[in-house]
Structure formats: C-alpha cells, structure tokens
Design a protein around this motif. Structure first.
Motif, PDB file in Angstrom:
ATOM      1  N   LEU A 111     -70.309 -12.847 -21.100  1.00 51.45           N
ATOM      2  CA  LEU A 111     -70.148 -14.169 -22.314  1.00 51.45           C
ATOM      3  C   LEU A 111     -69.354 -15.278 -22.144  1.00 51.45           C
ATOM      4  CD1 LEU A 111     -70.028 -11.308 -24.952  1.00 51.45           C
ATOM      5  CD2 LEU A 111     -72.359 -12.623 -24.035  1.00 51.45           C
ATOM      6  N   ALA A 148     -69.648  -7.160 -19.493  1.00 52.49           N
ATOM      7  CA  ALA A 148     -70.280  -8.267 -20.438  1.00 52.49           C
ATOM      8  C   ALA A 148     -68.495  -9.874 -20.993  1.00 52.49           C
ATOM      9  CB  ALA A 148     -69.604  -7.532 -21.928  1.00 52.49           C
ATOM     10  N   LEU A 201     -76.823  -6.081 -18.099  1.00 56.98           N
ATOM     11  CA  LEU A 201     -75.330  -5.734 -17.610  1.00 56.98           C
ATOM     12  C   LEU A 201     -75.648  -4.023 -17.435  1.00 56.98           C
ATOM     13  CD1 LEU A 201     -73.635  -6.553 -21.483  1.00 56.98           C
ATOM     14  CD2 LEU A 201     -73.144  -7.334 -19.022  1.00 56.98           C
ATOM     15  N   LEU A 217     -78.980  -9.890 -22.386  1.00 58.50           N
ATOM     16  CA  LEU A 217     -77.126  -9.036 -22.151  1.00 58.50           C
ATOM     17  C   LEU A 217     -78.300  -7.710 -21.302  1.00 58.50           C
ATOM     18  CD1 LEU A 217     -75.832  -8.890 -25.625  1.00 58.50           C
ATOM     19  CD2 LEU A 217     -74.451  -9.699 -23.436  1.00 58.50           C
ATOM     20  N   PHE A 228     -68.801  -8.726 -29.679  1.00 59.03           N
ATOM     21  CA  PHE A 228     -69.033  -7.375 -28.607  1.00 59.03           C
ATOM     22  C   PHE A 228     -68.334  -6.687 -28.455  1.00 59.03           C
ATOM     23  CE2 PHE A 228     -69.970  -5.182 -24.870  1.00 59.03           C
ATOM     24  CZ  PHE A 228     -71.242  -5.427 -24.168  1.00 59.03           C
ATOM     25  N   PHE A 269     -73.639  -6.096 -30.235  1.00 60.54           N
ATOM     26  CA  PHE A 269     -73.794  -7.423 -29.632  1.00 60.54           C
ATOM     27  C   PHE A 269     -74.342  -8.260 -30.835  1.00 60.54           C
ATOM     28  CE2 PHE A 269     -75.078 -12.054 -28.640  1.00 60.54           C
ATOM     29  CZ  PHE A 269     -74.408 -12.530 -28.075  1.00 60.54           C
TER      30      PHE A 269
END
Length: 498
Positions: free
Chosen positions: A184, A180, A27, A24, A166, A142
């Motif tokens: 995901l 996100a 991001l 992550l 999230f 998360f």
C-alpha cells in the motif's frame, strides 16, 4: 445489554482523492476476494467540552450505515496499530436513548460527571473489499474511504480527505499485515496525518502522554512526574476494576498508595497543608479497595491451602464458601464509591495538583537529594521499629503487630526508592531490593498468621466437619506454622542488609 468487544488491528494511509488501489490478491495467503461493496456511513462523535476522551486517544461515536450501525467506543491497547472496540447495536440501545452504560462505564474516570456533547460529524463513503484465504476464511478487510468531516467545536472547520484502511480479520496474520503495508505504501499510501478520523476532524487536542523528566531534574519535577505516572495508572485500572478484571483492584490500590507515599514521603517538596485533603481522600479510597483486595487474596490463599490435599466437599465449602460473598459485597461497595461525586472530585483534585502543584521549601533542590532524604527518613523509621521489636516477647500479639508495622514501613521505603527510579541511581535500587525482601517475607508471615487463626476458628466451630476433616485442618496448620518460621528467617536475613 451486553457490549461486544474486539481488538482491531489495522493500517491506515492518507491517499490522493481517487487513488487507485493495488490488486491485493497478490498478498500472501490470499486466494480470493469478496466485493467491492460501497456503504454510506454517518457518525456523530461525542466528548466532553474539554475533550477528555480525545485527549486520551479514545473515540465514542454513534454511527449509521454499513454492517455495524450502533454505538462504538474505541480505546488504545498499548500495541501499535491495535485498538479495543466496544460495540452496542441500536436494537439494544436506540440512538435516541443516549449513550449506553456499557460504553460510558469504561470512561467514567475520564468523563466523570461532565456532559457528553457532539464534537464532530463525519460522513464516509466506504468501499470495502474482503480478502479470503483457503475455504473462504476472512483474512482482512480493505476500505477505501472518501471522508467529509465537520468539527462542531468553536471555530471548527469542514475538511475532506481520502484514506485507505487495512484491517486484519480472524484469519489474518502479522505476515499479511507487513506485506500489505509494503504494497500500500508503494501504491501511493502515505503516513496518516492523524491517528483517527476524529483527530483529523477536530485538529490538535491536549493529548495525555506518559510524563518524562530531564537529566538533572529538581525535586518538584521528579515528584510531579511520579504523581502523573501513578495518576495515569489509577485511571487505567479504573475501568478494569469496574468489570472485576483479574488483579485490577490490587493494581488500582497500589497506584492509590503510591500517590499517598509521594505526598507523605516528600512533605517539603509540596506544600503539605494544601495536599492534606487529597491524602485523606486517597486513604479512604485505598481502604475501600482494600476490602475487596483482602477478600481476593483470602480466596486465593484458601484455594492454596487445600492444594494437594484430599479435602472433602464439606471442608472446601466451609473454608472457601463465605469469602466469595464477602468479596462480592466489597466489590459492590467499591463500584458505588467509584461512581460518586466525591471520587470524581478526588480525580479532579489530582489533575489540578499535577498541573499547578503547591510548592514547598525544597521544591528546587536536586531530585537525587530529595530521594536520599526520603530514603534516609524511611530507613530510620524501620530501624526504630526493629529496635522496639527486639524488646517484645517473640510470638506475642504485640510482637506480631510490630512485625506488621515494620512491613508497612518497608513498603513505604520501597515506594520512596521507586519514586527515584527515573533517576537510575544504583544505590537506590539496592535499597529497594532489600525493602522488597523485608516486605515480602513479613507479608508471607502475616498470611500464615491469618491462615492459622482461620483454621483454628474452623476447627472449633460447628461446621459439621468429620474427624478426617479436622485431622486435615491440623496438618494444614502444621504446614502453615513451618511456612511462618521460614518467612521469619527470611526477614531476619534481609534485615541484616538494610
């Protein structure tokens, strides 16, 4: 104790057990991460036997483990992906002491006097990673959850599943949330089968939804739909009134009056004899709320009267000081009424009325015809009141009281046209516009009448006001007199279009 409230904005995905989460840190805005750290969470969810909370997408739980052990109440916000969460720690309300009042009060209109019982237990192994921005600002959290749930309902089952959550934190942005979601999903996240862990644990519930009608509804279908809409509005504003939120008393009172207007405006669609007791209880509730609302309005008006004026502290205190105490007493009375068995019986009766309405002779006629009939009746009543007004001496007490009668009948006409809003009939909207103009103009006039009486009382009283204060009261009175003349002129212009 003081419950801490926050709005959580989160994404939720179903995933295969053991699914590997993506990195992550790619991001936008993320420069580092903290964790992962794993917690064992154990929660017991409470609801009524009828699942009144779950049916309204509300969860109430007692949870241990993690960083926020305690009592949690989660409610919808009307914003997709966002929920309001109230929390009370076990230090403030021990688990053995039962659900704290701070979490019960917002849902009393739903639970009423029905006992809360455990409906599910859920254990979660949660692995949390916190995403950080510049200067270690927390952006998002998360969570990778492995969930085991047991429904405590009759014939309830045990379930296991895995999911990702999230959640935006203080530094998170909609751009981060959107990125996100895309990442995901691409990494194996699927749309969740349920909105919450509880919903998945206990299965389907009789979820309350906003009522809708078909293209050619009957009068009964329209009336029941309108009743449900305003019942839902009353329930939505109930918790806001309990914390004295801005405009909540007004909106709850409006919902109460609208329900009454439907019962009185369509007396042949529903059996009037079998709904009369509901109308009486609604009238009482509206009167109790009205005392609090009237004091709210007067406080706003008092402040407005002095706006732009060089008022002394003594005059400000004399004009505004007593109304606050009156409002506080009225609000306490409203809260007491809203905690009574009588109030909860009224809500039960409204629910029963919507589920099993007692039909009248016109239940099956077209909805448009029923609305036309109600509008025609209201217009006739207004015209009669206007004819009676013409026979009275302008400015007399009887004349002013008759204006108040016309205002109330204009409001009733407006509610009748609003009842037909789902039908999207142009002429109904035009009549509603005229009714609103009449109601607004006469409301403005009534305010000036009350204000002038209040100013005269102050001027004549022993308030220790200086001559300069009395002079200012006279100037404000003159302004109110002119405002009243403008309001009457506006009423007369609107009345020509009725």
């Amino acid at each position: 104790m003081a419950a801490a409230e926050q709005v959580e904005v989160e994404l939720k995905f179903d995933v295969e057990a053991g699914a590997t989460a993506p990195d992550l840190r790619v991001l936008p805005g993320v420069v580092a991460q903290r964790g992962p750290q794993t917690y064992a969470l154990d929660a017991t969810y409470l609801d009524t036997e009828n699942l009144d909370l779950a049916g309204n997408k509300i969860t109430l739980r007692r949870r241990t483990g993690g960083t926020d052990s305690g009592w949690h109440l989660k409610r919808p916000t009307g914003i997709p992906g966002a929920r309001k969460e109230l929390q009370v720690t076990f230090d403030e309300a021990p688990a053995a002491a039962g659900v704290p009042d701070d979490l019960l009060t917002p849902v009393l209109a739903l639970t009423r006097n029905r006992p809360l019982v455990p409906v599910a237990v859920i254990s979660t192994t949660r692995t949390v990673t916190t995403l950080l921005g510049v200067d270690d600002l927390p952006l998002a959290e998360f969570a990778e959850d492995a969930v085991t749930a047991q429904s405590l309902l009759p014939d309830g089952e045990a379930r296991q599943w895995s999911e990702w959550e999230f959640e935006l934190l203080e530094g998170g942005t909609p751009r981060l949330l959107k990125a996100a979601a895309k990442l995901l999903r691409a990494s194996g996240g699927n749309e969740p089968s349920s909105a919450s862990k509880l919903a998945r644990a206990i299965g389907s519930t009789p979820t309350i939804s906003e009522p809708r009608i078909g293209k050619r509804p009957t009068a009964l279908e329209l009336v029941v739909t309108d009743l449900a809409i305003h019942r839902n509005s009353l329930l939505a504003y109930d918790p806001e009134v309990r914390v004295d939120a801005y405009d909540a008393v007004h909106q709850m009172r409006v919902a109460t009056r609208r329900i009454r207007s439907i019962l009185s405006g369509f007396p042949t669609v529903l059996d009037r004899g079998r709904t009369a007791h509901i109308d009486r209880e609604l009238r009482l509730l509206a009167r109790i709320l009205g005392d609090a609302r009237d004091s709210e309005v007067q406080m706003e008006i008092d402040s407005g009267l002095l706006q732009g004026q060089s008022a002394s502290p003594a005059l400000i205190a004399a004009l505004t000081g007593t109304e606050t105490a009156i409002h506080d007493r009225a609000l306490r009375a409203a809260h007491a009424a809203m905690g009574s068995d009588r109030y909860f019986r009224l809500l039960d009766d409204l629910d029963a009325l919507i589920v099993d309405p007692p039909v009248g002779p016109d239940a099956d006629i077209p909805a448009v015809a029923a609305v036309d009939k109600a509008i025609a009746k209201s217009r006739k009543q207004i015209r009669k009141a206007q004819a009676d007004l013409a026979a009275l001496t302008e400015g007399s007490d009887d004349w002013e009281e008759q204006l108040h009668t016309i205002r109330k009948r204009a409001k009733k006409l407006r509610y009748a046209t609003d009842a037909g809003e789902p039908l999207q009939v142009k002429k109904h909207r035009q009549i509603a516009s005229v009714a609103k103009r009449i109601q607004s103009a006469l409301g403005d006039y009534n305010d000036t009448r009350i204000n002038r009486a209040r100013l005269a009382e102050l001027a004549a009283g022993d308030n220790g006001l200086a001559n300069s204060d009395l002079f200012l009261l006279g100037r404000i009175d003159a302004l109110q007199e002119a405002a009243g003349d403008r309001a009457i002129a506006a009423y007369r212009r609107a009345a020509k279009d009725l």
